[in-house]
Motif scaffolding. Structure first.
Motif, PDB file in Angstrom:
ATOM      1  N   MET A 158      65.073  57.015 133.244  1.00  0.00           N
ATOM      2  CA  MET A 158      65.854  58.078 132.652  1.00  0.00           C
ATOM      3  C   MET A 158      65.430  58.336 131.206  1.00  0.00           C
ATOM      4  O   MET A 158      65.352  59.480 130.784  1.00  0.00           O
ATOM      5  N   VAL A 159      65.154  57.286 130.478  1.00  0.00           N
ATOM      6  CA  VAL A 159      64.728  57.395 129.088  1.00  0.00           C
ATOM      7  C   VAL A 159      63.357  58.065 129.009  1.00  0.00           C
ATOM      8  O   VAL A 159      63.118  58.892 128.130  1.00  0.00           O
ATOM      9  N   ILE A 160      62.477  57.732 129.938  1.00  0.00           N
ATOM     10  CA  ILE A 160      61.132  58.315 129.939  1.00  0.00           C
ATOM     11  C   ILE A 160      61.219  59.820 130.204  1.00  0.00           C
ATOM     12  O   ILE A 160      60.532  60.617 129.547  1.00  0.00           O
ATOM     13  N   VAL A 161      62.061  60.235 131.127  1.00  0.00           N
ATOM     14  CA  VAL A 161      62.242  61.657 131.419  1.00  0.00           C
ATOM     15  C   VAL A 161      62.797  62.368 130.186  1.00  0.00           C
ATOM     16  O   VAL A 161      62.357  63.462 129.829  1.00  0.00           O
ATOM     17  N   PHE A 162      63.747  61.750 129.519  1.00  0.00           N
ATOM     18  CA  PHE A 162      64.328  62.332 128.301  1.00  0.00           C
ATOM     19  C   PHE A 162      63.270  62.496 127.213  1.00  0.00           C
ATOM     20  O   PHE A 162      63.213  63.525 126.524  1.00  0.00           O
ATOM     21  N   ILE A 163      62.391  61.510 127.053  1.00  0.00           N
ATOM     22  CA  ILE A 163      61.324  61.585 126.036  1.00  0.00           C
ATOM     23  C   ILE A 163      60.360  62.724 126.368  1.00  0.00           C
ATOM     24  O   ILE A 163      59.970  63.493 125.490  1.00  0.00           O
ATOM     25  N   PHE A 164      59.972  62.867 127.632  1.00  0.00           N
ATOM     26  CA  PHE A 164      59.088  63.961 128.024  1.00  0.00           C
ATOM     27  C   PHE A 164      59.745  65.328 127.802  1.00  0.00           C
ATOM     28  O   PHE A 164      59.104  66.263 127.331  1.00  0.00           O
ATOM     29  N   LEU A 165      61.013  65.428 128.122  1.00  0.00           N
ATOM     30  CA  LEU A 165      61.734  66.678 127.882  1.00  0.00           C
ATOM     31  C   LEU A 165      61.835  66.977 126.387  1.00  0.00           C
ATOM     32  O   LEU A 165      61.702  68.127 125.965  1.00  0.00           O
ATOM     33  N   ILE A 169      59.702  65.987 124.036  1.00  0.00           N
ATOM     34  CA  ILE A 169      58.359  66.379 123.581  1.00  0.00           C
ATOM     35  C   ILE A 169      58.065  67.822 123.996  1.00  0.00           C
ATOM     36  O   ILE A 169      57.564  68.620 123.197  1.00  0.00           O
ATOM     37  N   ALA A 170      58.395  68.172 125.228  1.00  0.00           N
ATOM     38  CA  ALA A 170      58.165  69.545 125.696  1.00  0.00           C
ATOM     39  C   ALA A 170      58.994  70.543 124.887  1.00  0.00           C
ATOM     40  O   ALA A 170      58.504  71.623 124.532  1.00  0.00           O
ATOM     41  N   ALA A 171      60.231  70.197 124.584  1.00  0.00           N
ATOM     42  CA  ALA A 171      61.084  71.088 123.786  1.00  0.00           C
ATOM     43  C   ALA A 171      60.537  71.266 122.378  1.00  0.00           C
ATOM     44  O   ALA A 171      60.526  72.383 121.836  1.00  0.00           O
ATOM     45  N   VAL A 172      60.053  70.197 121.765  1.00  0.00           N
ATOM     46  CA  VAL A 172      59.480  70.287 120.410  1.00  0.00           C
ATOM     47  C   VAL A 172      58.241  71.181 120.425  1.00  0.00           C
ATOM     48  O   VAL A 172      58.055  72.023 119.546  1.00  0.00           O
ATOM     49  N   ILE A 173      57.406  71.011 121.420  1.00  0.00           N
ATOM     50  CA  ILE A 173      56.190  71.835 121.519  1.00  0.00           C
ATOM     51  C   ILE A 173      56.565  73.300 121.719  1.00  0.00           C
ATOM     52  O   ILE A 173      56.011  74.190 121.059  1.00  0.00           O
ATOM     53  N   LEU A 174      57.493  73.569 122.605  1.00  0.00           N
ATOM     54  CA  LEU A 174      57.911  74.944 122.877  1.00  0.00           C
ATOM     55  C   LEU A 174      58.527  75.589 121.639  1.00  0.00           C
ATOM     56  O   LEU A 174      58.193  76.725 121.296  1.00  0.00           O
ATOM     57  N   ILE A 175      59.388  74.887 120.950  1.00  0.00           N
ATOM     58  CA  ILE A 175      60.008  75.420 119.725  1.00  0.00           C
ATOM     59  C   ILE A 175      58.954  75.659 118.658  1.00  0.00           C
ATOM     60  O   ILE A 175      58.980  76.679 117.966  1.00  0.00           O
ATOM     61  N   SER A 176      57.994  74.755 118.520  1.00  0.00           N
ATOM     62  CA  SER A 176      56.916  74.925 117.538  1.00  0.00           C
ATOM     63  C   SER A 176      56.088  76.166 117.829  1.00  0.00           C
ATOM     64  O   SER A 176      55.751  76.937 116.929  1.00  0.00           O
ATOM     65  N   LEU A 177      55.743  76.367 119.100  1.00  0.00           N
ATOM     66  CA  LEU A 177      54.962  77.546 119.474  1.00  0.00           C
ATOM     67  C   LEU A 177      55.734  78.838 119.199  1.00  0.00           C
ATOM     68  O   LEU A 177      55.168  79.818 118.713  1.00  0.00           O
ATOM     69  N   LEU A 178      57.000  78.857 119.524  1.00  0.00           N
ATOM     70  CA  LEU A 178      57.815  80.043 119.274  1.00  0.00           C
ATOM     71  C   LEU A 178      57.927  80.335 117.780  1.00  0.00           C
ATOM     72  O   LEU A 178      57.802  81.485 117.356  1.00  0.00           O
TER      73      LEU A 178
END
Length: 161
Positions: free
Chosen positions: A1-8, A10-19
């Motif tokens: 569960m923690v690993i899934v949260f970390i991947f989510l 990281i994906a959210a940070v990347i998406l927000i950075s791109l936007l």
């Protein structure tokens, strides 16, 4: 569960950075003053419309319609070009000749007074303007039996005065 949260996360940070970057970034190449573009550069040439036969009607109102269609086609091509669009000024059909109809044209580009040599040698070189036109002709998906179909092999272009 923690690993899934970390991947989510990281994906959210990347998406927000791109936007954020896409909204904040301001491309300096998109800012130019077209009123500074005053020095004309002409390209003359011809091409063949293999699906038309030369008739006397080409000197009548049909000529005006055909010339306007071709001028619009070429103007749209160069205005849409990322490299040449800002410099493009107009297209003029100068006439039609015998045989399969041969169209004589003139393209006009306007350059700023500064950096003329660089523009003439690279961006607005004969090779660049010719290759943009030629690539368009080879990429055209128009019906090869259409009256305004341009034979890519017949394209001729030279630097005008």
């Amino acid at each position: 569960m923690v690993i899934v949260f970390i991947f989510l996360l990281i994906a959210a940070v990347i998406l927000i950075s791109l936007l954020l970057c896409s909204f904040i970034y301001d491309d300096p190449d998109e800012k130019f003053d077209p009123s500074l573009f005053k020095v004309p550069l002409y390209f003359n040439g011809s091409f063949q419309l293999p699906n038309l036969a030369f008739t006397e009607e080409l000197y009548s109102s049909e000529n005006q319609t055909l010339a306007a269609d071709i001028e619009n086609k070429l103007s749209d091509l160069y205005r849409a070009s990322p490299a040449l669009g800002r410099y493009f000024n107009n297209t003029e059909i100068q006439g039609f000749r015998n045989g399969s109809v041969i169209v004589d044209y003139q393209l006009t580009f306007l350059m700023p007074e500064e950096n003329q040599d660089q523009l003439r040698n690279f961006t607005l070189s004969r090779e660049m303007v010719y290759n943009v036109f030629r690539q368009f002709l080879y990429d055209q998906e128009a019906d090869e039996s259409a009256p305004t179909y341009i034979d890519p092999v017949s394209l001729i272009m030279f630097l005008g005065h």
